[in-house]
Structure formats: C-alpha cells, structure tokens
Design a protein around this motif. Structure first.
Motif, PDB file in Angstrom:
ATOM      1  N   MET A 140      -0.546   4.893   5.098  1.00 26.10           N
ATOM      2  CA  MET A 140       0.401   4.214   4.207  1.00 26.10           C
ATOM      3  C   MET A 140       1.057   5.198   3.238  1.00 26.10           C
ATOM      4  O   MET A 140       1.897   4.800   2.434  1.00 26.10           O
ATOM      5  CB  MET A 140      -0.319   3.109   3.422  1.00 26.10           C
ATOM      6  N   CYS A 166      -2.293   2.578  12.419  1.00 23.99           N
ATOM      7  CA  CYS A 166      -3.357   1.843  11.719  1.00 23.99           C
ATOM      8  C   CYS A 166      -4.652   2.057  12.494  1.00 23.99           C
ATOM      9  O   CYS A 166      -4.728   1.723  13.687  1.00 23.99           O
ATOM     10  CB  CYS A 166      -3.024   0.354  11.636  1.00 23.99           C
ATOM     11  N   GLU A 224     -11.125  -7.371   4.325  1.00 22.54           N
ATOM     12  CA  GLU A 224     -11.493  -6.367   5.337  1.00 22.54           C
ATOM     13  C   GLU A 224     -12.770  -5.630   4.926  1.00 22.54           C
ATOM     14  O   GLU A 224     -13.275  -4.792   5.677  1.00 22.54           O
ATOM     15  CB  GLU A 224     -10.356  -5.356   5.530  1.00 22.54           C
ATOM     16  N   TYR A 253       0.827  -1.208   0.000  1.00 23.40           N
ATOM     17  CA  TYR A 253       0.000   0.000   0.000  1.00 23.40           C
ATOM     18  C   TYR A 253       0.866   1.264   0.000  1.00 23.40           C
ATOM     19  O   TYR A 253       0.343   2.375  -0.103  1.00 23.40           O
ATOM     20  CB  TYR A 253      -0.880   0.073   1.245  1.00 23.40           C
ATOM     21  N   ASN A 257      -2.966  -6.902  12.492  1.00 28.32           N
ATOM     22  CA  ASN A 257      -3.215  -5.454  12.566  1.00 28.32           C
ATOM     23  C   ASN A 257      -3.657  -5.093  13.982  1.00 28.32           C
ATOM     24  O   ASN A 257      -4.808  -4.755  14.248  1.00 28.32           O
ATOM     25  CB  ASN A 257      -4.331  -5.047  11.577  1.00 28.32           C
TER      26      ASN A 257
HETATM   27 FE1  SF4 Z   1      -4.966  -0.227   8.902  1.00 27.29          FE
HETATM   28 FE2  SF4 Z   1      -4.719  -1.418   6.500  1.00 27.29          FE
HETATM   29 FE3  SF4 Z   1      -6.940  -0.103   7.135  1.00 27.29          FE
HETATM   30 FE4  SF4 Z   1      -4.722   1.253   6.689  1.00 27.29          FE
HETATM   31  S1  SF4 Z   1      -5.842   0.026   5.200  1.00 27.29           S
HETATM   32  S2  SF4 Z   1      -6.184   1.570   8.383  1.00 27.29           S
HETATM   33  S3  SF4 Z   1      -3.205  -0.149   7.530  1.00 27.29           S
HETATM   34  S4  SF4 Z   1      -6.168  -1.937   8.143  1.00 27.29           S
END
Ligand code: SF4
Ligand code: 13P
Length: 303
Positions: free
Chosen positions: A263, A86, A200, A26, A114
C-alpha cells in the motif's frame, strides 16, 4: 516538481481526461489530496460501479483495481504501480480453490474481495470486511466455505452460531502477526484508550477489542465517539488519517510492524505518470469479467 505543483498537475489532467481517482485508506495520506473517493474496499467497489468517468485511477492494490475493472469493463482502469499486490490474495489460486471446493462439495462459497478475479469466478458471493457477517447471513444456509482469510471467516463465525463456516487456510500476514502482547503492552501504557481492531487479526486479538470493523468502520467509530484515546489495531494509513482529522484526540498505532508494504508503493509522482501515460492498464478477459462479475454484483445487491 514540488508537491503543490504535482497536485495541481494531477488535478488538471484528471479534469482534461474525465478521470476519477479512488484511494484506499492504507495509501500514503497525501494521496487523499488528489482523490475523489477515499475509503474501505466496500465503499470503493461501490464507487467503481457507479462512476461515469472514462478513466479510473486506483490507488490501492491489484485486486482492488481488478475489481473496479470487473465492475466497469468499458472504462480504462489504471493501477499507478504494478508492484502493489496483496499477500493474502496470493495465498489462493484457481487450482487451490477448486481443490477446496472438491473437498467440500455443494457448499456455497463466500469470497473475501482480497482475491484474484480467477478465484472470485469460482465463488457464489463476495464480501468485504465491512459486510462479511451480513453476506453470510444473506445466504440462508447452514454451511458455507469462506476464502481466503481464516481470521475474517473466524470472526464471522463468532457472530453467527447457526451457520458452520469452513475456512480456507489463508490470512493477511500483516494483521495475522499482531499479538495479544502487542495490545496488552499498549493498553497498559494507555489504560483509558479504546481498542479498535480490523477483523483480519487473530481471534485472541479481536477478543480484546472494544470495536471490530473495517478501516472505514474504525474511522467512523472515532468520529462518533466522545472518547479521547484509541489504540488502532490495523495498518498505519488509518492512523495517519485519524491524526490529520482529529487533532484533539490521541491515536496509538498498535505496532510499527503493522505497515502493508504494497500500500506504500504509490506516490504522487506515480499517479501523475499513470494519468499522463495511461498506465498501467488492468486487463481482464471478457469471459473472466463475466464470471467474476456475478459474485461481486451479488454482494453489492445485498446492500
Ligand atoms: Fe493484503 Fe490488506 Fe494485508 Fe496488505 S494489509 S497484505 S492489502 S490484506
Ligand atoms: P477494508 O476492507 O477494511 O478496506 O480492508 C482491506 C484490506 O486490505 C485490509 O487489509
């Protein structure tokens, strides 16, 4: 300093200091030009465990650098920009995990990487988005607690019917915000495109996918596919790398909302400063390293 000079300087210092650079996919794609390893969380954890470098520069978010430190306690682990946190990891802390466990006593806890070291230290085994199904199966139990991502936990539940998965109420705000309407809009404009989704995302979105997987999983799907068009339902860094690597294929990013600000903090200038000044060093107490190592190591040993 121009980009080429920056890259040359980073490579020179990296060699001088016996350092290795790990980058999550990312990150800004130009970070790949100085990185030794680029990939998803599972791949980077494995590399962190294996490396014999003296310094590990982690281009990713805090929990990833912390995981590298736990796996390589004798190495100096650096995160080039300390603002890179995060939002999902921040949704649970020591008090909340203890409370969640107290409400569900004697049930093994699976912890998505995470999360902070403190949270990991309260769990039985870690997982990433690439191995979550396999990890839950490896426990051979009829019930597990899953923290902190209710969406990843829900996705695992959809793949395993003989284990009850009790999810903590956390999520990634970026992936959680992507909707069925976002997917249908892109699908209508690109009817032949395959829909590739990170787990996710909410169930209604993963239900529309041709493939659900980690960031590396999505990139491997493209690599092994004869299809020419793909709707990428995850963070923009994955799209940038796919566009760079597969010029003959078309990639449609699901939404301009799918950008993780954390990121994007690390620039090449930060990587150079990090190597030069050996900052910002991740420190984890010996006690916590010991406690958080066990569930990460257990994950890695599952294969
Ligand atoms: Fe966390 Fe990944 Fe979501 Fe960014 S994209 S907030 S690193 S879980
Ligand atoms: P991966 O495990 O697929 O690398 O994803 C990490 C992450 O932070 C996704 O939001």
């Amino acid at each position: 300093m121009g980009k080429t000079a920056l890259i040359d300087e980073i490579k020179k210092l990296k060699k001088e200091k016996n350092a290795v650079i790990l980058a999550h996919c990312y990150e800004h794609a130009e970070i790949d030009e100085v990185a030794d390893f680029v990939g998803d969380s599972l791949y980077l954890s494995r590399q962190a465990a294996k490396t014999d470098a003296d310094i590990v520069v982690f281009c990713g978010v805090y929990f990833m650098a912390e995981t590298a430190k736990i796996l390589s306690p004798n190495k100096k682990v650096l995160l080039p920009n300390l603002s890179a946190g995060c939002a999902m990891a921040d949704m649970i802390n020591l008090e909340k995990i203890k409370d969640f466990k107290a409400k569900n006593p004697s049930v093994p806890v699976v912890c998505y990487v995470n999360s902070t070291a403190e949270v990991k230290s309260e769990c039985d085994i870690c997982c990433t988005s690439a191995n979550a199904v396999e990890i839950v199966k490896s426990l051979n139990t009829d019930k597990v607690l899953f923290v902190p991502d209710r969406n990843l936990g829900g996705y695992v539940q959809s793949k395993i019917s003989d284990v009850e998965i009790i999810c903590y109420d956390g999520c990634c705000p970026i992936h959680n915000d992507l909707t069925v309407e976002d997917v249908l809009k892109q699908k209508q404009a690109n009817p032949n495109a395959k829909v590739l989704v990170h787990p996710e995302c909410v169930k209604a979105v993963t239900d529309l996918a041709d493939y659900v997987g980690s960031t590396t999983g999505i990139m491997n799907y493209v690599k092994n596919s004869d299809e020419k068009e793909f709707i990428i339902v995850t963070e923009i860094g994955v799209v940038e790398r796919l566009e760079r690597d597969y010029k003959d294929k078309k990639f449609i990013h699901i939404s301009e909302r799918a950008i993780c600000p954390s990121m994007k903090y690390i620039q090449l200038e930060d990587v150079l400063a990090s190597l030069k000044e050996e900052k910002f060093e991740i420190s984890v107490s010996e006690k916590l390293i010991k406690e958080a190592f066990a569930p990460i190591e257990k994950m890695i040993s599952v294969g």
